[in-house]
Design an enzyme around this catalytic site. Structure first.
Site, short mmCIF file in Angstrom:
data_model
loop_
_atom_site.label_atom_id
_atom_site.label_comp_id
_atom_site.label_asym_id
_atom_site.label_seq_id
_atom_site.Cartn_x
_atom_site.Cartn_y
_atom_site.Cartn_z
N ASN A 9 90.10 79.43 169.28
CA ASN A 9 90.15 79.26 167.82
C ASN A 9 88.74 79.52 167.28
O ASN A 9 87.86 78.68 167.42
CB ASN A 9 90.61 77.83 167.51
CG ASN A 9 90.55 77.51 166.02
OD1 ASN A 9 90.37 78.41 165.19
ND2 ASN A 9 90.70 76.23 165.69
N TRP A 10 88.57 80.70 166.72
CA TRP A 10 87.22 81.08 166.25
C TRP A 10 86.84 80.39 164.94
O TRP A 10 85.71 80.50 164.49
CB TRP A 10 87.13 82.60 166.06
CG TRP A 10 87.23 83.39 167.34
CD1 TRP A 10 87.48 82.90 168.61
CD2 TRP A 10 87.06 84.80 167.48
NE1 TRP A 10 87.49 83.93 169.51
CE2 TRP A 10 87.24 85.10 168.85
CE3 TRP A 10 86.79 85.84 166.59
CZ2 TRP A 10 87.14 86.41 169.34
CZ3 TRP A 10 86.71 87.14 167.08
CH2 TRP A 10 86.87 87.43 168.44
N LYS A 11 87.80 79.74 164.31
CA LYS A 11 87.56 79.06 163.02
C LYS A 11 86.93 80.05 162.02
O LYS A 11 87.23 81.23 162.06
CB LYS A 11 86.71 77.81 163.22
CG LYS A 11 87.30 76.91 164.32
CD LYS A 11 86.72 75.54 164.35
CE LYS A 11 87.39 74.75 165.47
NZ LYS A 11 87.08 73.35 165.47
N HIS A 95 96.19 72.36 162.02
CA HIS A 95 94.89 71.96 162.60
C HIS A 95 94.31 70.81 161.77
O HIS A 95 94.47 70.77 160.55
CB HIS A 95 93.94 73.16 162.59
CG HIS A 95 92.72 72.90 163.42
ND1 HIS A 95 91.67 72.15 162.96
CD2 HIS A 95 92.40 73.27 164.68
CE1 HIS A 95 90.75 72.08 163.92
NE2 HIS A 95 91.17 72.74 164.96
N GLU A 97 91.50 70.30 160.75
CA GLU A 97 90.57 70.72 159.69
C GLU A 97 91.32 71.20 158.45
O GLU A 97 90.70 71.41 157.40
CB GLU A 97 89.62 71.81 160.24
CG GLU A 97 88.56 71.20 161.13
CD GLU A 97 87.96 72.16 162.15
OE1 GLU A 97 88.14 73.37 162.02
OE2 GLU A 97 87.30 71.66 163.09
N GLU A 182 95.09 67.51 169.91
CA GLU A 182 93.68 67.61 169.52
C GLU A 182 93.24 66.31 168.85
O GLU A 182 93.40 66.16 167.63
CB GLU A 182 93.49 68.78 168.56
CG GLU A 182 93.78 70.13 169.17
CD GLU A 182 92.86 71.21 168.61
OE1 GLU A 182 92.31 71.96 169.40
OE2 GLU A 182 92.69 71.28 167.38
N GLY A 188 84.83 69.45 167.98
CA GLY A 188 83.50 69.88 167.56
C GLY A 188 82.43 68.81 167.73
O GLY A 188 81.32 68.94 167.21
N SER A 228 86.56 69.88 172.19
CA SER A 228 85.35 69.97 173.02
C SER A 228 85.63 70.42 174.46
O SER A 228 84.99 69.96 175.40
CB SER A 228 84.59 68.63 173.01
OG SER A 228 84.12 68.35 171.71
N GLY A 249 87.63 75.72 170.74
CA GLY A 249 86.92 76.08 169.51
C GLY A 249 85.56 76.68 169.84
O GLY A 249 85.43 77.86 170.20
N GLY A 250 84.53 75.85 169.76
CA GLY A 250 83.14 76.30 169.93
C GLY A 250 82.92 77.18 171.15
O GLY A 250 82.25 78.22 171.05
#
Ligand code: PGA
Length: 276
Positions: A9-11, A95, A97, A182, A188, A228, A249-250
């Site tokens: 997930n590149w956000k 998600h 976010e 999640e 994150g 994470s 993600g990251g």
């Protein structure tokens, strides 16, 4: 057992040029040779270019959200046919976010503007149905906040989210879904959920979905862990029996770390295939 799914997930990271450079790096790592299904979810603006760049590879393309109408006066929204046209096969829905809980005092959310896009289980449910109708596979995100975990509400929150998100779906449709557990506090933050606990909640998600769709349909269901996930914790998480992959993600923004996570899934698949 199907291969594990490792989804990146590149956000909101990646201009077209940056995205293409990352795809080139991923291609050099020859992920197709590994026993894992790989999916990358760039921002909408890079989907077309990334789709072109992925031709000839097994890497799947995912989007980060979708609207539930096919077209109309919905400024800013993206309809399912707009995604399928671009070769998208997966779509992240719900998600944390994008989820917001208007009207409910949420200490974790009050100063976090990013969590105020107003998503709730009702809109997630509509999006899941629309995605399925157009042949997109939803990756439905569920998870508890830190306050909910500390209050001992994790299982109740997850159960309610899963049931509401699946309301009105056919049993056979439920069997095609991907869930991602999640925990909001792990996203994150570098604070990963420990592997046995992540496994326990993923098993709970599978149990609730199985109650709704029956054992046979549930064979196709996958439950990922996200929050994470990094190369150094991926093996522990992916080796858990009820975790069918990861939403990253990251660590998906670097070809080296993403490929390392995929290679952990590959090693675990080989280990399992050899009957160990
Ligand atoms: P993270 O994000 O790996 O950076 O914690 C995961 C996600 O939000 O899907």
């Amino acid at each position: 057992m199907p291969d594990q799914l490792i989804a990146g997930n590149w956000k909101m990271h990646g201009t077209v040029a940056w995205s293409l450079a990352l795809v080139e790096e991923l291609k050099h790592r020859n992920l197709d040779a590994l026993n894992a299904e790989v999916c990358i979810c760039p921002p909408f603006t890079a989907l077309y270019a990334v789709h072109q760049a992925l031709r000839g590879t097994e890497i799947k393309l995912g989007a980060q959200d979708v609207f539930w109408k096919d077209q109309g006066a919905y400024t800013s929204q993206i309809a399912p046919p707009m995604l399928t046209e671009l070769g998208v096969s997966y779509v992240i829905i719900g998600h944390s976010e994008t989820r917001g809980r208007f009207g409910v005092p949420e200490p974790d959310f009050t100063d976090e503007i990013l969590r105020h896009f107003g998503e709730n289980d009702a809109t997630v449910n509509l999006k899941v149905k629309a995605a399925l109708l157009h042949g997109l596979t939803p990756i439905i995100c569920v998870g508890e906040t830190l306050a909910e975990r500390q209050a001992g509400q994790t299982d109740a929150v997850i159960t309610a989210q899963v049931k509401r998100d699946l309301q009105g779906l056919d049993p056979a449709e439920i069997g095609c879904l991907v869930f991602a557990y999640e925990p909001v506090w792990a996203i994150g933050t570098g604070e990963v959920c420990d592997a046995p606990e992540a496994n326990r909640v993923c098993a709970l998600i599978r149990r609730i979905a199985t109650e709704l769709c029956g054992e046979e349909n549930a064979q196709g269901l996958r439950v990922l862990y996200g929050g994470s996930v990094k190369p150094d914790n991926a093996h522990d998480l992916l080796a858990q029996p009820h975790i069918d992959g990861a939403l990253v993600g990251g660590a998906s923004l670097s070809a080296a770390s993403f490929a390392e996570i995929v290679s952990h899934a590959h090693k675990i698949a080989n280990h399992r295939n050899n009957g160990a």
